[in-house]
Design a protein around this motif. Structure first.
Motif, PDB file in Angstrom:
ATOM      1  N   VAL A 232       1.697   8.227  -3.472  1.00 50.67           N
ATOM      2  CA  VAL A 232       1.962   9.091  -4.864  1.00 50.67           C
ATOM      3  C   VAL A 232       1.773   8.055  -5.958  1.00 50.67           C
ATOM      4  CG1 VAL A 232       2.917  10.870  -6.359  1.00 50.67           C
ATOM      5  CG2 VAL A 232       3.431  10.920  -3.984  1.00 50.67           C
ATOM      6  N   PRO A 233       0.637   7.892  -6.660  1.00 44.26           N
ATOM      7  CA  PRO A 233       0.538   7.157  -7.618  1.00 44.26           C
ATOM      8  C   PRO A 233       1.261   7.519  -8.840  1.00 44.26           C
ATOM      9  CG  PRO A 233      -1.820   7.597  -6.978  1.00 44.26           C
ATOM     10  CD  PRO A 233      -0.745   8.438  -6.163  1.00 44.26           C
ATOM     11  N   ILE A 234       2.075   6.729  -9.381  1.00 49.05           N
ATOM     12  CA  ILE A 234       2.965   7.233 -10.586  1.00 49.05           C
ATOM     13  C   ILE A 234       2.284   6.561 -11.609  1.00 49.05           C
ATOM     14  CG2 ILE A 234       5.341   7.168 -11.683  1.00 49.05           C
ATOM     15  CD1 ILE A 234       5.225   8.175  -8.620  1.00 49.05           C
ATOM     16  N   THR A 235       1.812   7.707 -12.566  1.00 49.15           N
ATOM     17  CA  THR A 235       1.109   7.527 -13.807  1.00 49.15           C
ATOM     18  C   THR A 235       1.971   7.933 -14.948  1.00 49.15           C
ATOM     19  OG1 THR A 235      -0.171   9.631 -13.514  1.00 49.15           O
ATOM     20  CG2 THR A 235      -1.309   7.741 -12.528  1.00 49.15           C
ATOM     21  N   ARG A 236       1.562   7.743 -15.994  1.00 47.54           N
ATOM     22  CA  ARG A 236       1.986   8.148 -17.256  1.00 47.54           C
ATOM     23  C   ARG A 236       1.964   9.313 -17.553  1.00 47.54           C
ATOM     24  NH1 ARG A 236       4.315   5.049 -20.937  1.00 47.54           N
ATOM     25  NH2 ARG A 236       3.549   3.207 -19.812  1.00 47.54           N
ATOM     26  N   THR A 237       0.680  10.045 -17.145  1.00 47.88           N
ATOM     27  CA  THR A 237       0.339  11.189 -17.167  1.00 47.88           C
ATOM     28  C   THR A 237       1.023  12.235 -16.258  1.00 47.88           C
ATOM     29  OG1 THR A 237      -1.939  10.970 -17.845  1.00 47.88           O
ATOM     30  CG2 THR A 237      -1.550  13.132 -16.915  1.00 47.88           C
TER      31      THR A 237
ATOM     32  N   PRO B 238       5.543   4.389 -14.561  1.00 50.42           N
ATOM     33  CA  PRO B 238       3.951   4.130 -14.691  1.00 50.42           C
ATOM     34  C   PRO B 238       3.694   2.950 -13.981  1.00 50.42           C
ATOM     35  CG  PRO B 238       4.977   4.905 -16.909  1.00 50.42           C
ATOM     36  CD  PRO B 238       6.091   4.566 -15.990  1.00 50.42           C
ATOM     37  N   GLY B 239       2.647   2.985 -13.243  1.00 50.73           N
ATOM     38  CA  GLY B 239       1.958   1.916 -12.556  1.00 50.73           C
ATOM     39  C   GLY B 239       2.529   1.501 -11.232  1.00 50.73           C
ATOM     40  N   ASP B 240       3.457   2.472 -10.810  1.00 48.95           N
ATOM     41  CA  ASP B 240       4.258   2.149  -9.352  1.00 48.95           C
ATOM     42  C   ASP B 240       3.553   3.201  -8.633  1.00 48.95           C
ATOM     43  OD1 ASP B 240       5.690   0.904  -7.394  1.00 48.95           O
ATOM     44  OD2 ASP B 240       7.433   0.949  -8.518  1.00 48.95           O
ATOM     45  N   THR B 241       3.839   3.053  -7.241  1.00 45.48           N
ATOM     46  CA  THR B 241       3.277   4.032  -6.015  1.00 45.48           C
ATOM     47  C   THR B 241       4.608   4.292  -5.284  1.00 45.48           C
ATOM     48  OG1 THR B 241       1.261   2.936  -6.061  1.00 45.48           O
ATOM     49  CG2 THR B 241       1.867   4.599  -4.096  1.00 45.48           C
TER      50      THR B 241
ATOM     51  N   VAL C  54      13.991  13.474   4.081  1.00 48.14           N
ATOM     52  CA  VAL C  54      12.788  12.842   3.444  1.00 48.14           C
ATOM     53  C   VAL C  54      13.214  11.669   2.553  1.00 48.14           C
ATOM     54  CG1 VAL C  54      11.349  13.409   1.423  1.00 48.14           C
ATOM     55  CG2 VAL C  54      11.783  15.239   3.064  1.00 48.14           C
ATOM     56  N   SER C  55      12.429  10.678   2.559  1.00 52.47           N
ATOM     57  CA  SER C  55      12.797   9.495   1.538  1.00 52.47           C
ATOM     58  C   SER C  55      11.380   9.266   0.935  1.00 52.47           C
ATOM     59  CB  SER C  55      13.425   8.351   2.253  1.00 52.47           C
ATOM     60  OG  SER C  55      12.167   7.782   3.106  1.00 52.47           O
ATOM     61  N   GLY C  56      11.660   8.619  -0.457  1.00 53.17           N
ATOM     62  CA  GLY C  56      10.560   8.140  -1.318  1.00 53.17           C
ATOM     63  C   GLY C  56      10.782   6.778  -1.677  1.00 53.17           C
ATOM     64  N   ASP C  57      10.137   6.030  -1.387  1.00 54.40           N
ATOM     65  CA  ASP C  57      10.354   4.416  -1.842  1.00 54.40           C
ATOM     66  C   ASP C  57       9.134   4.003  -2.794  1.00 54.40           C
ATOM     67  OD1 ASP C  57      12.834   3.907  -0.239  1.00 54.40           O
ATOM     68  OD2 ASP C  57      11.332   4.060   1.239  1.00 54.40           O
ATOM     69  N   ASN C  58       9.299   3.103  -3.998  1.00 54.32           N
ATOM     70  CA  ASN C  58       8.574   2.741  -4.714  1.00 54.32           C
ATOM     71  C   ASN C  58       8.956   1.228  -4.802  1.00 54.32           C
ATOM     72  OD1 ASN C  58      10.677   2.032  -6.562  1.00 54.32           O
ATOM     73  ND2 ASN C  58      10.589   4.036  -7.792  1.00 54.32           N
ATOM     74  N   GLY C  59       8.223   0.561  -5.618  1.00 54.39           N
ATOM     75  CA  GLY C  59       8.291  -0.905  -5.706  1.00 54.39           C
ATOM     76  C   GLY C  59       9.460  -1.561  -5.904  1.00 54.39           C
TER      77      GLY C  59
ATOM     78  N   VAL D  64      -1.735  11.694  -3.694  1.00 53.50           N
ATOM     79  CA  VAL D  64      -1.929  12.529  -4.628  1.00 53.50           C
ATOM     80  C   VAL D  64      -2.955  12.069  -5.849  1.00 53.50           C
ATOM     81  CG1 VAL D  64      -0.637  13.877  -6.307  1.00 53.50           C
ATOM     82  CG2 VAL D  64       0.494  13.002  -4.093  1.00 53.50           C
ATOM     83  N   THR D  65      -3.712  13.294  -5.914  1.00 51.76           N
ATOM     84  CA  THR D  65      -4.681  13.199  -7.256  1.00 51.76           C
ATOM     85  C   THR D  65      -4.209  14.145  -8.262  1.00 51.76           C
ATOM     86  OG1 THR D  65      -6.482  12.828  -5.622  1.00 51.76           O
ATOM     87  CG2 THR D  65      -7.132  13.531  -7.897  1.00 51.76           C
ATOM     88  N   VAL D  66      -3.672  13.509  -9.437  1.00 51.29           N
ATOM     89  CA  VAL D  66      -3.163  14.185 -10.327  1.00 51.29           C
ATOM     90  C   VAL D  66      -4.243  14.891 -11.516  1.00 51.29           C
ATOM     91  CG1 VAL D  66      -1.712  14.082 -12.350  1.00 51.29           C
ATOM     92  CG2 VAL D  66      -1.347  12.744 -10.148  1.00 51.29           C
ATOM     93  N   PRO D  67      -4.472  15.866 -11.737  1.00 50.43           N
ATOM     94  CA  PRO D  67      -5.414  16.323 -12.650  1.00 50.43           C
ATOM     95  C   PRO D  67      -5.468  15.832 -14.170  1.00 50.43           C
ATOM     96  CG  PRO D  67      -4.398  18.173 -11.569  1.00 50.43           C
ATOM     97  CD  PRO D  67      -3.476  17.124 -11.389  1.00 50.43           C
ATOM     98  N   THR D  68      -6.651  15.689 -14.677  1.00 52.07           N
ATOM     99  CA  THR D  68      -6.667  15.025 -15.910  1.00 52.07           C
ATOM    100  C   THR D  68      -6.439  16.116 -17.068  1.00 52.07           C
ATOM    101  OG1 THR D  68      -8.937  15.176 -16.027  1.00 52.07           O
ATOM    102  CG2 THR D  68      -8.239  13.142 -15.043  1.00 52.07           C
ATOM    103  N   GLY D  69      -6.668  17.368 -16.530  1.00 55.61           N
ATOM    104  CA  GLY D  69      -6.502  18.331 -17.562  1.00 55.61           C
ATOM    105  C   GLY D  69      -7.750  18.907 -17.696  1.00 55.61           C
ATOM    106  N   ARG D  70      -8.837  18.411 -17.268  1.00 50.77           N
ATOM    107  CA  ARG D  70     -10.132  19.030 -17.428  1.00 50.77           C
ATOM    108  C   ARG D  70     -10.583  19.916 -16.171  1.00 50.77           C
ATOM    109  NH1 ARG D  70     -11.484  13.069 -18.744  1.00 50.77           N
ATOM    110  NH2 ARG D  70     -11.215  13.182 -21.161  1.00 50.77           N
ATOM    111  N   GLU D  71     -10.054  19.540 -14.872  1.00 47.85           N
ATOM    112  CA  GLU D  71     -10.472  20.295 -13.880  1.00 47.85           C
ATOM    113  C   GLU D  71      -9.621  21.767 -13.904  1.00 47.85           C
ATOM    114  OE1 GLU D  71      -8.602  17.612 -13.797  1.00 47.85           O
ATOM    115  OE2 GLU D  71      -9.784  16.088 -12.861  1.00 47.85           O
ATOM    116  N   ALA D  72     -10.099  22.673 -13.235  1.00 46.80           N
ATOM    117  CA  ALA D  72      -9.739  24.215 -13.389  1.00 46.80           C
ATOM    118  C   ALA D  72      -8.839  24.076 -12.132  1.00 46.80           C
ATOM    119  CB  ALA D  72     -10.865  25.176 -13.291  1.00 46.80           C
ATOM    120  N   ARG D  73      -7.778  24.674 -12.282  1.00 51.80           N
ATOM    121  CA  ARG D  73      -6.786  24.923 -11.143  1.00 51.80           C
ATOM    122  C   ARG D  73      -6.472  26.083 -10.927  1.00 51.80           C
ATOM    123  NH1 ARG D  73      -2.719  20.645  -9.306  1.00 51.80           N
ATOM    124  NH2 ARG D  73      -4.027  20.766  -7.578  1.00 51.80           N
TER     125      ARG D  73
END
Length: 152
Positions: free
Chosen positions: A12-17, A85-88, A107-112, A143-152
């Motif tokens: 899961v790319p961790i973005t500011r969005t 932001p910027g981590d995975t 379940v576990s989830g690790d980042n940098g 994971v692909t995070v919608p930019t807000g332009r895609e219809a969901r």
């Protein structure tokens, strides 16, 4: 599916969005989830993800694996290292036990910087009778995070 089976990891790319959208969607308006200056003033180098967003990502990880009929019965998680932001984050899971059509998955989830989330999820896959659902959990995912332009 059997006790001891491992689920395919999910990146899961961790973005500011993602962080801001998750906070807004869960009505968590704490400034540390959207205002970098406020987060820095409170001792964090940047904004960070809230637990409700993490909870949703964990739930999605499980239902993506077990398929659209999967029903989350219990999600019990704890947070550790923040997602910034910027981590995975890489989610991983191991089936701990199976009872009929219900499984408990660790379940576990690790980042940098370390372990972001850990816990268990209880999931029922109706109609399987043996907990051997035909989930889609093969390979790795992103994971692909919608930019807000895609219809969901």
């Amino acid at each position: 599916m059997r006790a001891g089976d491992e689920l395919a990891p999910l990146e899961v790319p961790i973005t500011r969005t993602l962080i801001v959208a998750g906070a807004v969607a869960s009505r968590d308006y704490q400034d540390v989830h959207h205002d970098a200056e406020a987060a820095r003033a409170k001792g964090s180098p940047d904004i960070f993800m809230n637990i409700l967003t993490t909870n949703g990502l964990v739930g999605r990880y499980i239902t993506d694996h077990f398929g659209p009929g999967a029903v989350l019965r219990r999600v019990a998680i704890r947070l550790g290292a923040p997602n910034r932001p910027g981590d995975t984050m890489v989610l991983r899971g191991t089936v701990e036990e199976i009872d009929g059509d219900t499984a408990v998955v660790r379940v576990s989830g690790d980042n940098g910087i370390g372990r972001h989330v850990s816990g268990t999820v209880t999931v029922t896959v109706p109609g399987t009778g043996t907990g051997t659902g035909t989930g889609t959990g093969t390979g790795t995912g992103t994971v692909t995070v919608p930019t807000g332009r895609e219809a969901r």
